[in-house]
Write an enzyme that holds these catalytic residues in place. Structure first.
Site, PDB file in Angstrom:
ATOM      1  N   HIS A  35       1.730   4.563  -2.916  1.00 51.84           N
ATOM      2  CA  HIS A  35       1.926   6.006  -2.779  1.00 51.84           C
ATOM      3  C   HIS A  35       3.298   6.419  -3.320  1.00 51.84           C
ATOM      4  CE1 HIS A  35      -1.642   6.451  -0.362  1.00 51.84           C
ATOM      5  NE2 HIS A  35      -1.177   5.732   0.647  1.00 51.84           N
ATOM      6  N   HIS A  88       0.835  -1.203   0.000  1.00 50.61           N
ATOM      7  CA  HIS A  88       0.000   0.000   0.000  1.00 50.61           C
ATOM      8  C   HIS A  88       0.872   1.257   0.000  1.00 50.61           C
ATOM      9  CE1 HIS A  88      -3.429   2.505   1.697  1.00 50.61           C
ATOM     10  NE2 HIS A  88      -2.373   3.236   2.034  1.00 50.61           N
ATOM     11  N   GLU A  89       1.859   1.282   0.898  1.00 49.93           N
ATOM     12  CA  GLU A  89       2.737   2.453   0.987  1.00 49.93           C
ATOM     13  C   GLU A  89       3.558   2.636  -0.291  1.00 49.93           C
ATOM     14  OE1 GLU A  89       2.543   4.684   3.270  1.00 49.93           O
ATOM     15  OE2 GLU A  89       1.083   3.526   4.396  1.00 49.93           O
ATOM     16  N   ASP A 104      -5.264   8.770   4.014  1.00 49.59           N
ATOM     17  CA  ASP A 104      -5.436   8.863   2.562  1.00 49.59           C
ATOM     18  C   ASP A 104      -6.726   9.576   2.184  1.00 49.59           C
ATOM     19  OD1 ASP A 104      -3.079   7.476   2.389  1.00 49.59           O
ATOM     20  OD2 ASP A 104      -4.020   5.537   1.995  1.00 49.59           O
TER      21      ASP A 104
END
Length: 362
Positions: free
Chosen positions: A62, A58-59, A159
């Site tokens: 980004h 997930h990170e 987010d």
């Protein structure tokens, strides 16, 4: 003390584990071992590690999107309450910020869809989901669905809150958009804290983190709004005490005790800047090498600033280097002043007391 351990690096971004994550993992393993034996402990640890693999991906969603817009991420830190991608900055363009914010949850959407396809499940599985009877893959599927829904809560700087801020910034000044998103985020933080008191203590930790992170983001946005109107000369401490590279540390100690100055430019015999001696390096040099050691042997290097540089850019460059202070020089390479993080913080106190006064005064 450094509370995070580097476990690897991916495309220039260090992946680090906060020590509390290891404590959390050990606690879960021991509790499940006592309750169900080695197999239960192993199953729980594997599940948690897979969950945090999803959090890491997930990170990196980004991080990868931010890199497309020229923003690097030196490190990502994993803790029991999630991951934090330490980006150098967020894109200034609201549409780019929106894409960076949404990229992380989209990774979890992709993982969830892949698991649904492999397991042959449809969206209706959530209604009849039994966590205790579910397989490891089914549990992981539910976790990714929860990560998507949770991260899209408009609680800045999560987010969803960044998506909200980006949308607001398309229609109003960035500083105002950040302030509004931060207020909404802090309202959600208080709600999380109350829910944590009633149900799950982890929500209390999440609430505390969001509350103070939102306040920090709002303060940073206010600083950026102010700093874009000011230059280095407006924030520097002028006419600082200057040390020679061959002066003993004892002379630096005398200067430290005689004034509130904590960072001292160091020059050579011609008056040209060669480094900067801060208080910590000074005391360390005194303790380890004695009072007679030359300043030039314990100082650090520097990247001098020019007085006409925009304050926002100069301070961002300082932060990227991890420097708390920097020398300001004139066109001839001689000392004009020192820009310090403390002085910038004092400027923000003044700005919060009387918004706009500093820029009008400048």
């Amino acid at each position: 003390m450094n509370w995070a351990l580097t476990i690897g690096s991916v495309a220039g971004t260090r992946v680090r584990l906060h020590v509390t994550f290891l404590i959390f993992l050990a606690w879960i393993g021991i509790a499940d071992y006592l309750a169900g034996g080695p197999s239960a402990a192993a199953e729980s640890i594997v599940f948690i590690l897979l969950v945090f693999l999803c959090v890491t991906l997930h990170e990196f969603g980004h991080i990868a999107m931010a890199k497309r817009f020229g923003v690097n991420t030196p490190q990502v830190i994993l803790s029991p309450i999630g991951g934090i991608a330490a980006m150098e900055r967020m894109p200034e363009n609201p549409r780019q910020e929106l894409l960076v914010a949404i990229a992380g949850p989209l990774v979890n959407v992709a993982i969830a869809l892949a698991l649904m396809a492999v397991l042959g499940l449809g969206p209706q599985f959530i209604a009849s989901f039994d966590f205790d009877r579910a397989t490891l893959a089914e549990r992981l599927l539910l976790v990714n669905v929860v990560l998507v829904l949770f991260n899209l809560i408009p609680a800045f700087p999560m987010d969803g809150g960044r998506v909200l801020r980006a949308v607001l910034a398309m229609n109003m000044a960035p500083v105002r958009a950040t302030a509004l998103a931060a207020r909404i985020g802090q309202a959600f933080a208080l709600a999380f804290f109350v829910m944590g008191l009633l149900w799950n203590p982890i929500l209390m930790l999440v609430g505390v983190f969001i509350y103070f992170a939102a306040a920090a983001e709002e303060q940073q946005a206010a600083f950026t709004g102010l700093a874009t109107r000011l230059f280095v000369r407006d924030a520097m401490e002028p006419s600082p005490v200057v040390l020679g590279e061959h002066d003993p540390v004892s002379q630096a100690i005398d200067a430290l005790l005689a004034s509130p100055q904590k960072d001292f430019p160091v020059v050579d015999g011609t008056g040209r800047i060669v480094g900067l001696l801060d208080r910590d390096a000074m005391i360390r040099g005194l303790r380890e090498r004695g009072a007679a050691v030359p300043v030039g042997e314990v100082m650090r290097g520097c990247a001098p600033l020019l007085p006409g540089e925009p304050l926002a850019e100069a301070y961002a460059a300082m932060r990227a280097r991890g420097a708390g202070a920097e020398v300001v020089m004139d066109a001839a390479g001689r000392v004009m002043g020192v820009l310090t993080a403390e002085n910038v913080a004092e400027m923000m106190l003044v700005e919060s007391a009387r918004p706009g006064w500093l820029s009008r005064r400048g």
